[in-house]
Design a protein around this motif. Sequence first.
Motif, short mmCIF file in Angstrom:
data_model
loop_
_atom_site.label_atom_id
_atom_site.label_comp_id
_atom_site.label_asym_id
_atom_site.label_seq_id
_atom_site.Cartn_x
_atom_site.Cartn_y
_atom_site.Cartn_z
N ARG A 167 0.86 -1.18 0.00
CA ARG A 167 0.00 0.00 0.00
C ARG A 167 0.90 1.24 0.00
NH1 ARG A 167 -2.78 -3.57 -0.92
NH2 ARG A 167 -4.89 -4.06 -0.15
N CYS A 168 1.64 1.40 -1.07
CA CYS A 168 2.55 2.55 -1.18
C CYS A 168 1.75 3.84 -1.02
CB CYS A 168 3.28 2.53 -2.52
SG CYS A 168 4.28 1.04 -2.75
N ARG A 169 2.27 4.73 -0.22
CA ARG A 169 1.51 5.92 0.16
C ARG A 169 1.22 6.85 -0.99
NH1 ARG A 169 5.27 8.17 4.57
NH2 ARG A 169 3.96 10.01 4.25
N LEU A 221 7.38 4.53 3.17
CA LEU A 221 6.73 4.89 1.92
C LEU A 221 6.05 3.72 1.25
CD1 LEU A 221 9.51 7.22 0.45
CD2 LEU A 221 7.22 7.93 1.16
N ARG A 222 6.61 2.50 1.44
CA ARG A 222 6.14 1.34 0.70
C ARG A 222 5.84 0.17 1.66
NH1 ARG A 222 6.87 1.52 -4.57
NH2 ARG A 222 7.06 -0.76 -4.71
N PRO A 223 4.84 0.31 2.52
CA PRO A 223 4.52 -0.77 3.48
C PRO A 223 3.64 -1.85 2.85
CG PRO A 223 3.05 1.06 3.83
CD PRO A 223 3.99 1.51 2.75
N ARG A 276 3.39 -3.49 7.76
CA ARG A 276 4.79 -3.89 7.92
C ARG A 276 5.65 -3.30 6.82
NH1 ARG A 276 5.67 -8.93 6.60
NH2 ARG A 276 3.63 -9.15 5.58
N GLY A 277 6.92 -3.06 7.14
CA GLY A 277 7.85 -2.59 6.14
C GLY A 277 8.14 -3.67 5.11
N PRO A 301 15.92 1.00 4.43
CA PRO A 301 14.72 0.56 5.14
C PRO A 301 13.98 1.66 5.92
CG PRO A 301 16.43 -1.08 5.37
CD PRO A 301 17.06 0.08 4.67
N GLU A 302 14.72 2.54 6.57
CA GLU A 302 14.05 3.54 7.42
C GLU A 302 13.15 4.47 6.60
OE1 GLU A 302 18.45 4.87 6.99
OE2 GLU A 302 17.31 3.00 7.27
#
Length: 374
Positions: free
Chosen positions: A26-28, A128-130, A135-136, A122-123
Amino acid sequence: MSQLSLPKELGLKELVLWVTTDCNLRCRYCYASGGDEAEYMDWRVAKRALDIMVGQFSRFKIQFAGGEPLLNMDLIEQVVRYTQGLGIDYQLQTNATLIDDEVAADLKRMGVDVGVSLDGLPEVNDSLRPFADGRGSTRATIAGLEKLRVAGISVGLTCVLSAENVAGLPGMVELASYLGNVEGIAFDVLRQIGRAREDSVKQAAPTLAARSVSAALRRADELALIGGRRVRFREAERMRYLLINGIRRRHRCYFDAGQLLMVKPNGDAYPCASLAGFPRQFYLGNVLEQGFTDEVGVNLQRCRQLITPPRYCLTCSRHWLCGGQCPAQTFAQQLVGEIKLTECYIKRAFIDYISDARKEIMSYESANQASLSV
């Protein structure tokens, strides 16, 4: 294989099959709002789109997109089987989180070029792309990239450049070099389209974006000098090619040239995937409809004329090398009455980098010639 006649003046070079709107992320900022609705293209739609293209154009590319196209892997394999041996190039844009040994081997067997979306370390990328559950996704993407490396597949990374990740571009270059199978990076400046219209993620400030891109270019050079894998940048390589060969860039992209056909799962067609969110303006018709091929040429021209390049592009002395701003970016900005210069500043950073490199090469060659003549 049946073939449907298209106007002879058309020169389509890319068919984008949006094989699903579903996605496990679900990329923002997702332009396609991937995962909000789950539609899957079936063979009837795909075959119709292929029959429109095949036989009309001697050379073109099929891009599998979405959503996450690997969620419809069966259709991808069916498309490749149907068109194998026809000289068609295949490309797939994926988040790589679904790639295991079997999928990597299948992509290698089918000869599909792979592009992977990644926005940084990752941070940043995890925010931006969970995944759909929050979750990351970075660890899963890197695992997919490793599977591709083992299968012997090199990839290109696409990074959507925003205010949230722009400062970390040098770190992304380091990651790309370390991974071992990344050929290069392409930057896609955030557009206020799709999910990005509602989310808080914003476009990077022009000056900061230019500085960060320049820093990323320098970092790539530094890593190559100490023996690391050379990471290239798509825009820089394109500009370098134009300069070396004395070619003037006529179009920004396939949409700008009227050479792209994008088809959604239900058969609706658009001249660019990034403009599919504006059906009132850019709808070309449905490929399943009788008479679609009769009107597509006129509709492509009509769509291109809806977007007027920014004035600063038309008067710029470097337009022949840059190609101008992304038309979808321009249209989105014109709708809200706010033109931003982020893409322009990034292109300037690339031009300055290529120009400096060219001067160094010319200086070296001149000195070398002088030493040979002594």
